[in-house]
Enzyme design. Structure first.
Site, PDB file in Angstrom:
ATOM      1  N   GLU A 278       0.700  -1.242  -0.033  1.00 23.03           N
ATOM      2  CA  GLU A 278      -0.324  -0.188  -0.374  1.00 23.03           C
ATOM      3  C   GLU A 278       0.799   1.083  -0.433  1.00 23.03           C
ATOM      4  O   GLU A 278      -0.077   2.018  -1.003  1.00 23.03           O
ATOM      5  CB  GLU A 278      -0.879  -0.128   1.074  1.00 23.03           C
ATOM      6  CG  GLU A 278      -1.294  -0.983   0.768  1.00 23.03           C
ATOM      7  CD  GLU A 278      -3.021  -1.013   0.193  1.00 23.03           C
ATOM      8  OE1 GLU A 278      -3.516   0.005  -0.441  1.00 23.03           O
ATOM      9  OE2 GLU A 278      -3.653  -1.337   0.159  1.00 23.03           O
ATOM     10  N   ARG A 282       0.214   3.705  -3.381  1.00 26.31           N
ATOM     11  CA  ARG A 282      -0.092   4.618  -2.970  1.00 26.31           C
ATOM     12  C   ARG A 282       0.945   6.391  -2.597  1.00 26.31           C
ATOM     13  O   ARG A 282       0.707   7.010  -2.983  1.00 26.31           O
ATOM     14  CB  ARG A 282      -0.613   4.611  -1.842  1.00 26.31           C
ATOM     15  CG  ARG A 282      -1.808   3.590  -1.711  1.00 26.31           C
ATOM     16  CD  ARG A 282      -3.110   3.855  -0.340  1.00 26.31           C
ATOM     17  NE  ARG A 282      -4.100   2.723  -0.432  1.00 26.31           N
ATOM     18  CZ  ARG A 282      -4.952   3.046  -0.567  1.00 26.31           C
ATOM     19  NH1 ARG A 282      -5.526   3.635   0.258  1.00 26.31           N
ATOM     20  NH2 ARG A 282      -5.834   1.532   0.091  1.00 26.31           N
ATOM     21  N   ASP A 411      -4.855  -9.691  -7.947  1.00 26.66           N
ATOM     22  CA  ASP A 411      -5.507  -9.521  -9.148  1.00 26.66           C
ATOM     23  C   ASP A 411      -4.055  -8.419  -9.675  1.00 26.66           C
ATOM     24  O   ASP A 411      -3.947  -8.783 -10.982  1.00 26.66           O
ATOM     25  CB  ASP A 411      -6.565  -8.133  -8.541  1.00 26.66           C
ATOM     26  CG  ASP A 411      -6.330  -7.569  -7.258  1.00 26.66           C
ATOM     27  OD1 ASP A 411      -5.064  -7.709  -6.792  1.00 26.66           O
ATOM     28  OD2 ASP A 411      -6.876  -6.410  -7.631  1.00 26.66           O
ATOM     29  N   GLU A 546     -11.994   0.566 -10.627  1.00 21.08           N
ATOM     30  CA  GLU A 546     -12.099  -0.555 -11.676  1.00 21.08           C
ATOM     31  C   GLU A 546     -12.645  -1.009 -12.777  1.00 21.08           C
ATOM     32  O   GLU A 546     -12.375  -0.378 -13.738  1.00 21.08           O
ATOM     33  CB  GLU A 546     -11.917  -2.082 -10.809  1.00 21.08           C
ATOM     34  CG  GLU A 546     -10.959  -2.231  -9.844  1.00 21.08           C
ATOM     35  CD  GLU A 546     -10.869  -1.452  -8.588  1.00 21.08           C
ATOM     36  OE1 GLU A 546      -9.472  -1.620  -7.963  1.00 21.08           O
ATOM     37  OE2 GLU A 546     -12.257  -1.702  -7.905  1.00 21.08           O
TER      38      GLU A 546
END
Length: 645
Positions: A278, A282, A411, A546
């Site tokens: 993360e 980010r 994913d 998404e």
């Protein structure tokens, strides 16, 4: 005064009953304790014995844990030598690199309760000294590698040939004074074609930023209903995630205020555990992106410091990084409950670390993440290119075998296979091979059609048992497939992309609020009337990007207006059901109830960093605005250049 008779009586009594005087000896006390112990019931004695044994066990466990911690601290110097931690250079060198600093550096404790941009003394960012000799050697090696690769102008896999020379020039690196070309075109207010839909997105951003600035400035996430904030890492996630969005949308004043916070208040030396994945996508991605947009050195300096502080996560027996790292102490560890990392997390940090190496001319960042990809490329346990969700940081082997999904924990592995190949100039054959094998595995094992409307969806496989479960996260796939076709891959991928984006839109259109749930289950029974089923635990919407992301790619490559129309309907649903009057947007608990969607009182940082950015780009008809021939987006929608060398 006692009479002689009474004194004699007392003396005789003690002698006759005790046989001796009480002298507080150990023998006397042991006999007294034993007598008391025997007077207790069997249950009481058992309870006391159990508590004593339990306390002994806890003491031993605590000692072992502390000894392990001491060993980590003692070995820290050696680790820091390996990762080359940030060193504060001389003041004159620092000032020459950071000419924007107008005040002498004074460290000051931030006022966490203050509303709006804080006015504090500047803090000098730390820069790492480079040795000219090492730099020249690295450049010589890099030039040698480039010459070898340029001999092969075509990448081939199973008869498919892709010419790498289609890739256009990337922005210059940090050592050049010229700013990236993108800086001249990307600001929305400097273009003459901002339409009504884009203006609506700008207004939505301003409304969201208003709430963040007023109630959560400098903190990670806004809680818009309770008008306060949520802290995750304490690194200003929302602010940094939104920097490049502000720049693209032309929010110059807001951008300058946020930049001042980064310069003055972003403290990367604090002792705090952060999630490697993360933080990379980010914060590191956000800093690199805004550097590529503006050419402002302060953002690259912060990115370089953060990269150094994240590197200890890779100090594992297998080179598979730990999930968590303390950026202040330079120590890393897996989650408290397991020694596994998720496959998506360890394989979705490559774009950012590779770009950091390119800009800083330091190979250590790219070397760390390339080792991970090389290891996984040759690893067993895959099924037709599909990977399990977990990998052990000690053994380096996949764990929890037999479960395959394109949802959470797997994913972005597939997304980054393609995007690394594109980022590197379409020359790394292993990445292309793994990506194409994975798409074949998805098509053969996970693709089904629902009933009665034959919607194409991606399910999951658990020990050869198919489940019609599809996460909203999977809706990244249509855009990724279309991006691959744009860069020369099979046209059949575009056909699948068109089918899947239709399904992703129906995950919104068939729901009462017009917003998709986190997870849906597709119907395979031809006798049922509805294609989509939503379980009570899956009805929440987190303002995810998404589907909007894939709509953006599909419109860019097909120019079919229906993708803009679908996106506009989704945008209107966000405004209707998630907008908070006082400022900000909130995720909701129940997309099936238009009367009471049950707000969750949290605005995720990716709503500003991804969702609104993709909306703005989707509604734009200027296809050179963030050209997909020159740039790629990381999994947090941060913008990185495609390399040519």
């Amino acid at each position: 005064m006692y009479s002689p008779q009474r004194r004699d009586f007392i003396s005789v009594t003690l002698g006759s009953q005790a046989g001796r005087n009480y002298d507080n000896s150990k023998t006397w006390r042991r006999q007294s304790f034993w007598r008391k112990w025997k007077q207790l019931s069997r249950l009481q004695r058992s309870l006391i014995a159990f508590m004593f044994i339990f306390m002994m066990f806890c003491g031993i466990a605590t000692y072992l844990n502390l000894s392990e911690h001491w060993q980590v601290v003692e070995g820290r110097d050696q680790e820091l030598k390996q990762v080359k931690p940030v060193v504060v250079p001389a003041l004159d060198v620092l000032l020459s690199k950071a000419t924007f600093i107008s005040q002498p550096p004074k460290f000051k404790r931030p006022n966490l309760n203050k509303r709006g941009p804080p006015f504090l003394q500047n803090r000098l960012s730390k820069n790492e000294k480079e040795e000219p000799k090492i730099r020249k050697e690295n450049e010589a090696e890099a030039n040698s590698d480039v010459k070898d690769k340029e001999k092969n102008n075509i990448v081939s896999w199973r008869g498919m040939e892709i010419a790498p020379e289609r890739v256009t020039a990337a922005p210059p690196d940090s050592k050049q004074e010229e700013k990236p070309v993108l800086h001249e075109k990307v600001n929305a207010k400097e273009t003459a074609t901002v339409n009504k839909q884009q203006m609506a997105v700008i207004e939505a951003f301003q409304h969201a930023w208003k709430g963040y600035k007023q109630y959560a400035w400098g903190h990670d996430e806004l809680k818009p209903i309770s008008k306060t904030y949520n802290e995750w890492f304490g690194l200003g996630l929302t602010l940094i995630d939104a920097l490049d969005t502000m720049w693209i949308l032309g929010q110059k004043q807001e951008f300058e205020e946020a930049k001042k916070w980064v310069v003055d208040e972003l403290n990367l030396s604090k002792s705090v555990d952060v999630n490697l994945f993360e933080t990379t996508i980010r914060i590191l991605g956000g800093l690199l992106s805004v550097y590529n947009l503006t050419g402002d050195q302060v953002f690259l300096d912060k990115a370089s410091e953060l990269g150094d502080r994240l590197l200890p996560a890779f100090n594992t027996p297998s080179k598979i990084p730990y999930s968590d790292v303390n950026i202040g102490l330079g120590t890393a560890h897996p989650p408290r409950w397991t020694s596994d990392s998720t496959v998506a997390e360890v394989t979705s940090i490559q774009l950012e670390f590779r770009e950091l190496s390119r800009l800083t001319k330091k190979d250590k960042y790219q070397a760390a993440v390339d080792d991970v990809m090389k290891h996984i490329h040759g690893l067993g346990g895959k099924k037709d290119g599909l990977v399990p969700m977990f990998i052990n940081t000690n053994s380096g082997q996949f764990s929890h075998l037999g479960v395959y999904t394109l949802g959470a924990r797997a994913d972005s592995y597939y997304e980054y296979l393609l995007k690394q190949w594109i980022q590197g100039g379409r020359k790394e054959a292993d990445l292309l091979e793994d990506y194409l094998q994975a798409i074949e595995g998805i098509t053969n094992n996970l693709i089904r059609k629902s009933e009665p409307n034959k919607l194409t969806f991606v399910g999951e496989l658990a020990h050869n048992q198919f489940s019609p479960k599809m996460d909203h996260l999977v809706c990244f796939l249509p855009g990724t497939l279309a991006l691959g076709v744009h860069h020369g891959l099979s046209a059949n991928h575009m056909k699948l992309a068109k089918e899947l984006i239709k399904t992703c839109y129906q995950m919104y259109a068939q729901i009462e609020t017009g917003l998709s749930p986190e997870i849906v289950y597709f119907n395979l029974n031809p006798h049922n009337a509805n294609d989509v089923e939503v379980k009570p635990a899956d009805r929440h919407n987190l303002l995810r990007p998404e589907t909007v992301e894939s709509l953006f790619y599909m419109y860019r490559f097909t120019k079919d207006k229906k993708y803009q129309e679908w996106g506009w309907k989704i945008f209107q649903s966000f405004n209707k059901y998630t907008r908070v009057d006082s400022g900000g947007y909130t995720s909701i608990n129940n997309v099936r109830s238009s009367e009471n969607p049950e707000p969750r009182d949290k605005m995720e940082s990716f709503f500003l960093g991804e969702t609104l950015k993709y909306f703005f780009l989707l509604f734009s008809d200027e296809f050179n605005l963030i050209s997909l021939d020159k740039y790629i987006f990381n999994t947090e929608a941060h913008i990185l250049p495609i390399w040519t060398t």
